[in-house]
Design an enzyme around this catalytic site. Structure first.
Site, PDB file in Angstrom:
ATOM      1  N   THR A  27       0.831  -1.204   0.000  1.00 57.39           N
ATOM      2  CA  THR A  27       0.000   0.000   0.000  1.00 57.39           C
ATOM      3  C   THR A  27       0.869   1.258   0.000  1.00 57.39           C
ATOM      4  OG1 THR A  27      -1.963   1.006   0.984  1.00 57.39           O
ATOM      5  CG2 THR A  27      -0.383   0.050   2.533  1.00 57.39           C
ATOM      6  N   LYS A  31       3.327   1.575  -3.947  1.00 61.47           N
ATOM      7  CA  LYS A  31       2.731   0.841  -5.083  1.00 61.47           C
ATOM      8  C   LYS A  31       3.432   1.108  -6.423  1.00 61.47           C
ATOM      9  CE  LYS A  31      -1.985   0.841  -3.227  1.00 61.47           C
ATOM     10  NZ  LYS A  31      -3.383   1.123  -3.560  1.00 61.47           N
ATOM     11  N   ASP A  67      -6.834  -3.272  -7.182  1.00 61.14           N
ATOM     12  CA  ASP A  67      -7.740  -2.196  -6.744  1.00 61.14           C
ATOM     13  C   ASP A  67      -8.915  -2.096  -7.715  1.00 61.14           C
ATOM     14  OD1 ASP A  67      -6.276  -1.466  -4.514  1.00 61.14           O
ATOM     15  OD2 ASP A  67      -5.043  -0.043  -5.630  1.00 61.14           O
ATOM     16  N   GLY A  92     -11.130  13.172  -7.518  1.00 63.38           N
ATOM     17  CA  GLY A  92      -9.780  12.760  -7.140  1.00 63.38           C
ATOM     18  C   GLY A  92      -9.003  12.245  -8.335  1.00 63.38           C
ATOM     19  N   ALA A  93      -7.675  12.358  -8.246  1.00 65.68           N
ATOM     20  CA  ALA A  93      -6.823  11.915  -9.363  1.00 65.68           C
ATOM     21  C   ALA A  93      -5.556  11.248  -8.842  1.00 65.68           C
ATOM     22  CB  ALA A  93      -6.485  13.114 -10.251  1.00 65.68           C
ATOM     23  N   GLY A  95      -3.731   7.635  -6.852  1.00 65.21           N
ATOM     24  CA  GLY A  95      -3.539   6.235  -7.236  1.00 65.21           C
ATOM     25  C   GLY A  95      -4.854   5.480  -7.316  1.00 65.21           C
ATOM     26  N   ALA A  96      -5.738   5.718  -6.363  1.00 66.06           N
ATOM     27  CA  ALA A  96      -7.006   4.992  -6.358  1.00 66.06           C
ATOM     28  C   ALA A  96      -7.836   5.353  -7.587  1.00 66.06           C
ATOM     29  CB  ALA A  96      -7.782   5.314  -5.086  1.00 66.06           C
ATOM     30  N   ASN A 116     -10.426  17.267  -9.710  1.00 67.46           N
ATOM     31  CA  ASN A 116      -9.397  17.134  -8.668  1.00 67.46           C
ATOM     32  C   ASN A 116      -8.965  18.503  -8.194  1.00 67.46           C
ATOM     33  OD1 ASN A 116      -7.724  15.340  -7.136  1.00 67.46           O
ATOM     34  ND2 ASN A 116      -5.968  16.163  -8.255  1.00 67.46           N
ATOM     35  N   THR A 118      -6.070  19.513  -7.493  1.00 63.75           N
ATOM     36  CA  THR A 118      -4.903  19.929  -8.278  1.00 63.75           C
ATOM     37  C   THR A 118      -5.168  19.543  -9.734  1.00 63.75           C
ATOM     38  OG1 THR A 118      -3.607  19.340  -6.333  1.00 63.75           O
ATOM     39  CG2 THR A 118      -2.375  19.769  -8.345  1.00 63.75           C
ATOM     40  N   GLY A 208     -16.939   1.833   0.863  1.00 63.62           N
ATOM     41  CA  GLY A 208     -15.593   1.421   0.457  1.00 63.62           C
ATOM     42  C   GLY A 208     -15.083   0.119   1.063  1.00 63.62           C
TER      43      GLY A 208
HETATM   44  P1  ATR Z   1      -4.820   7.445  -3.208  1.00 63.65           P
HETATM   45  O1  ATR Z   1      -3.782   6.458  -3.631  1.00 63.65           O
HETATM   46  O2  ATR Z   1      -5.649   6.968  -2.053  1.00 63.65           O
HETATM   47  O3  ATR Z   1      -5.645   7.912  -4.354  1.00 63.65           O
HETATM   48  P2  ATR Z   1      -3.336   9.907  -3.292  1.00 63.65           P
HETATM   49  O4  ATR Z   1      -2.607   9.482  -4.513  1.00 63.65           O
HETATM   50  O5  ATR Z   1      -2.579  10.627  -2.214  1.00 63.65           O
HETATM   51  O6  ATR Z   1      -4.027   8.679  -2.575  1.00 63.65           O
HETATM   52  O7  ATR Z   1      -4.585  10.824  -3.750  1.00 63.65           O
HETATM   53  C1  ATR Z   1      -5.453  11.445  -2.854  1.00 63.65           C
HETATM   54  C2  ATR Z   1      -6.512  12.202  -3.629  1.00 63.65           C
HETATM   55  O8  ATR Z   1      -7.344  12.904  -2.682  1.00 63.65           O
HETATM   56  C3  ATR Z   1      -5.965  13.268  -4.553  1.00 63.65           C
HETATM   57  O9  ATR Z   1      -6.830  13.389  -5.655  1.00 63.65           O
HETATM   58  C4  ATR Z   1      -6.003  14.520  -3.684  1.00 63.65           C
HETATM   59  O10 ATR Z   1      -6.052  15.723  -4.399  1.00 63.65           O
HETATM   60  P3  ATR Z   1      -4.688  16.448  -4.874  1.00 63.65           P
HETATM   61  O11 ATR Z   1      -4.226  15.722  -6.115  1.00 63.65           O
HETATM   62  O12 ATR Z   1      -5.084  17.842  -5.132  1.00 63.65           O
HETATM   63  O13 ATR Z   1      -3.714  16.314  -3.727  1.00 63.65           O
HETATM   64  C5  ATR Z   1      -7.322  14.299  -2.983  1.00 63.65           C
HETATM   65  N1  ATR Z   1      -7.456  15.046  -1.721  1.00 63.65           N
HETATM   66  C6  ATR Z   1      -6.891  14.762  -0.532  1.00 63.65           C
HETATM   67  N2  ATR Z   1      -7.266  15.663   0.408  1.00 63.65           N
HETATM   68  C7  ATR Z   1      -8.096  16.540  -0.219  1.00 63.65           C
HETATM   69  C8  ATR Z   1      -8.829  17.700   0.194  1.00 63.65           C
HETATM   70  N3  ATR Z   1      -8.767  18.153   1.447  1.00 63.65           N
HETATM   71  N4  ATR Z   1      -9.583  18.332  -0.728  1.00 63.65           N
HETATM   72  C9  ATR Z   1      -9.665  17.897  -2.005  1.00 63.65           C
HETATM   73  N5  ATR Z   1      -8.992  16.807  -2.458  1.00 63.65           N
HETATM   74  C10 ATR Z   1      -8.229  16.137  -1.578  1.00 63.65           C
END
Ligand code: ATR
Length: 246
Positions: A27, A31, A67, A92-93, A95-96, A116, A118, A208
């Site tokens: 994890t 990964k 996943d 979100g963008a 790994g998941a 996302n 970002t 989830g």
């Molecule tokens: P995972 O493997 O679980 O997807 P990750 O790669 O760290 O973990 O991705 C986390 C995701 O949650 C990202 O899309 C992140 O947005 P950023 O790319 O902008 O960092 C998003 N995320 C985490 N906290 C957030 C918040 N407070 N508001 C909006 N998006 C959030």
């Protein structure tokens, strides 16, 4: 669970057999590194660019990403026919999100919108997966969620944004299709604010925890030669365990 520091991960993975392991789940944050270290990776791991399951075959270290099957198997179990939607929205963008995009493409969903915090990360994802979907992947802004949600039949949250009790408010879900499915890959808490908001609107919801259980099935089969079944009893066992560790 074994905590391995990033600097120790390469020798740890290379010495898996000598350490007495038949494989394992990997994890965050290892990964992507695991993908680059395995001797053999399948197409899914290649597209997703990450390996979360490794096992040994003769002298080779093999890797895949479960996943995406965890996501789609859980959706099949909780919302059969889920793949018949035309448009899906992913929040979100990370790994998941990559695994879930692969699942959506594999199950023939045609149109996807990614949102996302970002934006460049969402754009990179859209580029990486462009060839797998019939329509170009749209990248939308948080500020224009109502437009992004409009008419969509599937909303999937992959972010941790609503994990904190005092976090951001859940957006208005009313622009979604009235028959939409809302899926949150977060499982702590089991009932997330997003799922609660979706249930208030009488939408179908998928939590989830099932994804976590289903993603473990292929790994267990590789390691021990037995394909476990995800049952209500198994789910209850894990829920009790989570409660004991709170
Ligand atoms: P995972 O493997 O679980 O997807 P990750 O790669 O760290 O973990 O991705 C986390 C995701 O949650 C990202 O899309 C992140 O947005 P950023 O790319 O902008 O960092 C998003 N995320 C985490 N906290 C957030 C918040 N407070 N508001 C909006 N998006 C959030």
């Amino acid at each position: 669970m074994i905590d391995v520091a990033p600097g120790d991960f390469t020798p740890f993975l290379r010495n898996l057999r000598q350490a007495g392991y038949v494989g394992g789940n990997i994890t965050i944050p290892h990964k992507e590194r695991a993908f680059s270290l395995v001797d053999r990776a399948d197409d899914a791991a290649g597209h997703i660019g990450a390996v979360n399951t490794v096992w040994l075959e003769d002298d080779a270290l093999c890797g895949t990403n479960t996943d995406w099957t965890g996501f789609s198997d859980n959706m099949d179990a909780c919302a059969p026919g889920w793949e018949q939607v035309e448009t899906a929205v992913i929040l979100g963008a990370g790994g998941a999100a990559r695994g879930i995009l692969y699942a959506l493409a594999t199950r023939g969903i045609e149109r996807v919108r990614i949102i996302n915090r970002t934006r460049p990360r969402a754009e990179a994802l859209a580029r990486d997966f462009a060839g797998l979907f019939a329509s170009p992947i749209e990248v939308c802004e948080w500020q224009s969620l109502p437009e992004a949600f409009a008419g969509s039949g599937l909303l999937i949250n992959t972010t941790s944004i609503w994990m904190e009790a005092d976090g951001a408010p859940v957006p208005d879900l009313s622009p979604l299709s009235s028959r939409a499915i809302v899926s949150d890959i977060v499982y702590i808490p089991l009932q997330t604010p997003l799922l609660a908001a979706a249930q208030e609107r009488k939408l179908t919801t998928v939590g989830g925890l099932g994804m976590l259980l289903h993603q473990a099935v292929p790994g267990f089969e590789h390691w021990f030669g037995i394909r476990p079944e995800v049952t209500e009893d198994l789910r209850n066992l894990i829920v009790r365990d989570m409660e004991n560790h709170r």
